[in-house]
Design a protein around this motif. Structure first.
Motif, PDB file in Angstrom:
ATOM      1  N   ARG A   1      -7.578  11.763   4.351  1.00  0.00           N
ATOM      2  CA  ARG A   1      -7.008  11.041   3.429  1.00  0.00           C
ATOM      3  C   ARG A   1      -8.145  10.675   2.216  1.00  0.00           C
ATOM      4  N   THR A   2      -9.361  10.493   2.777  1.00  0.00           N
ATOM      5  CA  THR A   2     -10.570  10.360   1.904  1.00  0.00           C
ATOM      6  C   THR A   2     -10.795  11.676   0.928  1.00  0.00           C
TER       7      THR A   2
ATOM      8  N   ARG B   1      -8.205  11.876  -1.947  1.00  0.00           N
ATOM      9  CA  ARG B   1      -8.189  10.764  -2.814  1.00  0.00           C
ATOM     10  C   ARG B   1      -9.573  11.103  -3.954  1.00  0.00           C
ATOM     11  N   ARG B   2     -10.449  11.745  -3.088  1.00  0.00           N
ATOM     12  CA  ARG B   2     -11.766  12.029  -3.896  1.00  0.00           C
ATOM     13  C   ARG B   2     -11.440  13.148  -4.804  1.00  0.00           C
TER      14      ARG B   2
ATOM     15  N   GLY C   1      -7.169  12.537  -6.540  1.00  0.00           N
ATOM     16  CA  GLY C   1      -7.082  11.310  -6.920  1.00  0.00           C
ATOM     17  C   GLY C   1      -5.446  10.874  -6.747  1.00  0.00           C
ATOM     18  N   ARG C   2      -5.049  11.259  -5.466  1.00  0.00           N
ATOM     19  CA  ARG C   2      -3.584  10.763  -4.991  1.00  0.00           C
ATOM     20  C   ARG C   2      -3.726  10.540  -3.615  1.00  0.00           C
ATOM     21  N   SER C   3      -2.908   9.479  -3.078  1.00  0.00           N
ATOM     22  CA  SER C   3      -2.830   9.199  -1.604  1.00  0.00           C
ATOM     23  C   SER C   3      -1.937  10.035  -1.108  1.00  0.00           C
TER      24      SER C   3
END
Length: 320
Positions: free
Chosen positions: A302-303, A306-307, A310-312
């Protein structure tokens, strides 16, 4: 706000149109919202009296040399989309003729911006040397080859660097126009985006096709084939170099030259690509998908998602 859209011959139709439409909608919304002081005075300018789009439509232009310096100048994409045709287009005389004009405007304080292949036109002036920039993701290897002094960040959709703003591929023209609207009014930019039915897109990474980039270099393609078969295993530079038939130093240098990445960073890109595919095509849990791409648990994945893009996880599963 005086804005010039600098249209060269065979300008990309969609790029030019989306710039015009975005500013037009923003002006209409500013008027209806009772903020008429925010207005974008947009003029299509050129260095030739006759300019056509890549689809053959005639574009009405005003000669740029007859006008005062603008607050902002935008360079939309050329219609050439692939490396070979783009390099030919960049040798055209009209492309060369704008270089001095852009330098003059930039020296006078004009914000110079470009999108998609228009970033190559801007980089040709040497104004981007030492600056950060983005471009069309599939043209990143060519951009690095032609402009080694530019700090390329091709995964980003918009890069603001000093007095220059660059945007990514094709429909990033909309992101660029909205970014410029946001400088005057974040609220107006948000409202305009809603009318255009477009979400903020901070990254191009989710759209990239890594193996497309790999095919520009046989050595790196061999590395890519090895890496795809090893996503669930730990990364070993020596094993990667051996599979590619080269030394560790040569492999690292070639990856840096072509893609601007280390072998490990690109290995992680492939893991992310695989994870996104599984999220969008299966109902597997995030922990199970993490295991399938070599990570211990879903929290780590997940991390990383996102990094990197830029999306969950929920946004990716919803196809956003």
């Amino acid at each position: 706000m005086r804005i010039y859209i600098l249209a060269l011959d065979e300008v990309f139709d969609t790029g030019l149109s989306t710039l015009l439409d975005t500013f037009s909608i923003a002006n209409d919304l500013a008027e209806s919202a009772g903020t008429p002081s925010i207005h974008f005075e947009v003029t299509i300018v050129g260095v030739r009296r006759r300019v056509h789009t890549s689809q053959g439509l005639l574009v009405p232009v005003v000669l740029a040399t007859q006008l005062a310096r603008p607050d902002i100048v935008l360079i939309p994409a050329l219609g050439a989309k692939m490396p070979a045709t783009l390099q030919l287009a960049l040798e055209r005389r009209d492309v060369g003729d704008i270089e001095e004009l852009l330098r003059e405007w930039s020296d006078g304080g004009t914000l110079v911006s470009a999108a998609c292949t228009g970033t190559f036109v801007l980089a040709n002036t040497s104004l981007l040397d030492g600056q950060s920039a983005t471009t069309s993701w599939w043209l990143a290897p060519l951009f690095r080859e032609r402009y080694p002094l530019v700090i390329l960040e091709e995964s980003r959709m918009i890069v603001d660097s000093s007095s220059f703003v660059t945007a990514g591929a094709a429909l990033a023209h909309i992101d660029l126009a909205l970014w410029l609207v946001r400088r005057s009014s974040p609220a107006l930019a948000s409202l305009t985006a809603r009318f255009l039915v477009i979400d903020p897109r901070p990254s191009q990474a989710v759209f990239m096709i890594p193996d497309h980039l790999m095919h520009t270099d046989p050595l790196i393609e061999r590395f890519e084939q090895w890496a795809r078969n090893r996503l669930t295993h730990g990364f070993s530079l020596s094993a990667a170099a051996n599979a590619a038939g080269t030394s560790e130093r040569t492999l690292a240098r070639r990856l840096k030259t072509v893609l601007g990445k280390t072998p490990l960073s690109y290995f992680q890109d492939l893991r992310v690509e695989r994870a996104v595919h599984l999220l969008q095509t299966s109902n597997d849990s995030i922990d199970l998908i993490a295991a399938q791409v070599g990570y211990e648990n879903g929290v780590t994945l997940r991390t990383l998602l996102r990094r990197r893009i830029g999306r969950s996880v929920s946004e990716l599963r919803a196809g956003k």
